[in-house]
Design an enzyme around this catalytic site. Structure first.
Site, PDB file in Angstrom:
ATOM      1  N   SER A   1       0.803  -1.220   0.000  1.00  0.00           N
ATOM      2  CA  SER A   1       0.000   0.000   0.000  1.00  0.00           C
ATOM      3  C   SER A   1       0.838   1.273   0.000  1.00  0.00           C
ATOM      4  O   SER A   1       0.405   2.305  -0.472  1.00  0.00           O
ATOM      5  CB  SER A   1      -0.943   0.019   1.211  1.00  0.00           C
ATOM      6  OG  SER A   1      -0.223   0.299   2.395  1.00  0.00           O
TER       7      SER A   1
ATOM      8  N   GLU B   1       9.504  -1.474  12.916  1.00  0.00           N
ATOM      9  CA  GLU B   1       9.649  -0.062  12.545  1.00  0.00           C
ATOM     10  C   GLU B   1      10.832   0.584  13.251  1.00  0.00           C
ATOM     11  O   GLU B   1      11.547   1.405  12.677  1.00  0.00           O
ATOM     12  CB  GLU B   1       8.370   0.722  12.875  1.00  0.00           C
ATOM     13  CG  GLU B   1       7.154   0.302  12.063  1.00  0.00           C
ATOM     14  CD  GLU B   1       6.453  -0.929  12.629  1.00  0.00           C
ATOM     15  OE1 GLU B   1       6.813  -1.370  13.743  1.00  0.00           O
ATOM     16  OE2 GLU B   1       5.547  -1.455  11.955  1.00  0.00           O
TER      17      GLU B   1
END
Lengths: 341, 271
Positions: free
Chosen positions: A47, A68
């Protein structure tokens, strides 16, 4: 406005595209030009806009998995060794979960890492409040040396990506997953830190960025029917803010509205208010955005309406600051009369 | 020629004395975790790492990321004694306008390869440098000195997975396993044992040695350099506050302020 190369949104069919796609094109352009680029993603390539890059340049792409914090730290090491690094994940994960690593490793070291918050603002739509990022601009803006950019459309997103690669120090860029109107073209000027006046007017100014620029241009058109000239300014770079253009808008129009797809606390509105409150020209300001709350599920367009971020909302904010401007002017006139008597 | 083990032990003693002088002069800082790291740093900077103190940013140099950033006094003292900057500068540690910030700042101090401070972040940085080195075909190695309490941080294990997945055999993590942290013993606060097994199941090559024995340290680092396709972690068993009897194995000496009297007593122990 031909000289800006803008799309005439009032008289032509406006095309739409996710700004994530402009990010993807910018990355590919950089790699094609031979930049020693490494693009990282944390399991969101589908995405975020990096999957096209991955296909073209698999050797320059690194999916770190759902890590992350490690992604940002690894990016720091790559940058220390001279690589041009772009890290990508949802805005709230980049700016939120990895904030301390961005602060203590990237910013403290003034490293050349570009942090890309994809699917940001309300554009995560159906995912709802926990996955929408409304505070990313505010929390990134407080970090020393951080440049913060919110491109308005996919065309500008491509330019911002390419420009970020050449900007020393860390850069945060926010992209949207939802299709948003394309209002700039390849010839529209874009320089980090330089705002653009996209519509002239002397009664009030709207300072905005992201998808809200389109809404602001439509609002200015609505107000033109009431005989009001509204200046519309693309403040794509929130930091460093183009203080010259902001101050000129304050001096020349005397009433400001800021409009952003994010929190009313600490974002573009906050930046403009901080600048003007410390200038010689206090000016009525209205900050249009989302007021101290999380987002919720819905289509992007529906959410913009739901949170009062459409052209009609900007238009009524302009009317509000104009009435405050007039009452200030009335007071000035009275004070002047008192001094004469 | 590399220094002999006896010479290395003498250097370590000098570095320990420097650390205490810096902490007394600064009026704050971390004694325990600095003293436990000294032999590791001395083994690395004098016996193992390829560096040029006269050219701190020489591209082919081996790198060190001080993930346990509170051990900055030990690293600064080692760098000064190794010739990166004047030993007199050590007295400016933590003072206004110093180049020796409380935690390492690569833009202020020659020889610092990465700015660090927040715990648990160094291994990711080391991995990134290692990936770039592999891409560019460079031979240098990257050392990451970590505290054991730091392993409570989740990012350490994210980085542990990344290094193993990408077969970063140019990364060597060193854990200063002094079994103490700020608030007490690691095994009392949140147990880390069995630490070897944890790293082994993360697909790392694990070596455990006495972290105050410079011969064992240098042997461990050369073993690490010979391992291919896998990163190595050297678990260095150490004593917090090593060398100063009243500090040894005392959690309060994590960051307790040193007084003149205690300083004199400590320096006698390191005479």
């Amino acid at each position: 406005m031909a000289e800006m190369g803008l799309v005439d949104i009032h008289h032509s069919v406006v095309e739409t595209e996710a700004t994530n796609r402009g990010y993807e094109r910018g990355l590919i352009e950089l790699a094609e030009r031979g930049t020693d680029i490494i693009v990282m993603d944390a399991d969101l390539a589908g995405s975020s806009g990096t999957s096209g890059f991955r296909k073209r340049f698999p050797d320059r792409f690194l999916d770190i998995g759902l890590c992350e914090q490690d992604m940002i730290g690894t990016a720091a090491g790559l940058a220390l060794a001279g690589k041009c690094v772009f890290v990508t994940t949802h805005g709230m994960l980049a700016a939120g979960k990895a904030w301390d690593i961005i602060r203590s490793t990237i910013c403290y070291g003034s490293l050349n890492v570009n942090i890309c918050g994809a699917d940001a603002g309300l554009s995560a739509g159906g995912a709802g409040g926990s996955r929408q990022s409304l505070e990313d601009v505010a929390v990134m803006r407080t970090l020393p040396g951080m440049t913060v950019i919110v491109p308005t459309d996919a065309v500008e997103a491509r330019k911002a990506t390419v420009a970020a690669a050449r900007t020393p120090g860390p850069v945060y860029i926010r992209f949207a997953a939802a299709r948003v109107p394309i209002i700039t073209t390849n010839i529209t000027p874009f320089t980090i830190g330089q705002a653009g006046v996209y519509r002239q007017g002397d009664d009030a100014s709207v300072l905005t960025n992201g998808v809200m620029l389109y809404e602001a241009l439509k609002a200015a058109r609505l107000l033109e029917d009431d005989g009001l000239g509204v200046r519309v300014i693309n403040c794509h770079t929130i930091k460093p803010l183009d203080r010259a253009i902001v101050n000129r808008a304050a001096v020349e129009t005397g009433a400001l509205v800021t409009a952003e797809e994010g929190s009313t606390i600490g974002g573009l509105g906050g930046a403009v208010a901080e600048a003007l409150a410390q200038s010689s020209r206090p000016t009525p300001i209205k900050i249009v955005g989302i007021e101290d709350r999380f987002g919720e599920s819905g289509e992007h367009e529906q959410l913009l309406s739901h949170f009062g971020l459409k052209s009609r909302d900007i238009a009524s904010a302009v009317r509000e600051v104009l009435s405050r401007k007039r009452s200030l002017e009335g007071r000035d006139t009275e004070a002047a009369r008192d001094r004469v008597q | 020629m590399s220094p002999t083990p006896i010479e290395l032990r003498d250097i370590a003693k000098v570095v320990r004395r420097d650390v205490l002088t810096m902490l007394l002069e600064a009026g704050s800082g971390h004694a325990g975790g600095s003293l436990s790291s000294v032999d590791i740093l001395v083994a690395l900077y004098w016996g193992v790492m390829r560096v040029r103190p006269d050219r701190p940013s020489w591209e082919e140099r081996d790198r060190l990321v001080l993930s346990k950033a509170h051990a900055a006094p030990a690293l600064y003292a080692a760098l000064a004694r190794r010739g990166y900057f004047d030993v007199k500068d050590l007295l400016t540690f933590r003072k206004i306008r110093t180049k020796l910030q409380g935690f390492p700042d690569m833009h202020k101090t020659p020889g610092i390869d990465a700015s660090v401070g927040s715990p648990g972040q160094g291994l990711s940085i080391a991995n990134g440098i290692a990936m770039a080195a592999k891409r560019d075909g460079r031979q240098y190695r990257i050392y990451c000195l970590m505290g054991d309490g730091e392993a409570h941080e989740g990012q350490v294990w994210e980085a542990g997975m990344t290094a193993a997945h990408h077969k970063l055999d140019n990364v060597c993590a060193v854990i200063d396993r002094n079994r103490m942290m700020g608030d007490g013993g690691t095994e009392d606060i949140v147990a880390l044992s069995p630490l070897q097994d944890k790293w082994r199941t993360f697909n790392w090559h694990v070596v455990e040695i006495d972290g105050h024995n410079v011969e064992q340290l240098t042997a461990a680092f050369s073993e690490a350099a010979s391992v291919k396709g896998q990163p190595t972690v050297v678990i260095a068993r150490t004593v917090k506050g090593k060398g100063v009897p009243f500090m040894e194995n005392k959690a309060e000496w994590h960051d307790r302020k040193l007084t003149e009297d205690l300083y004199e007593e400590a320096m006698k122990a390191l005479a």
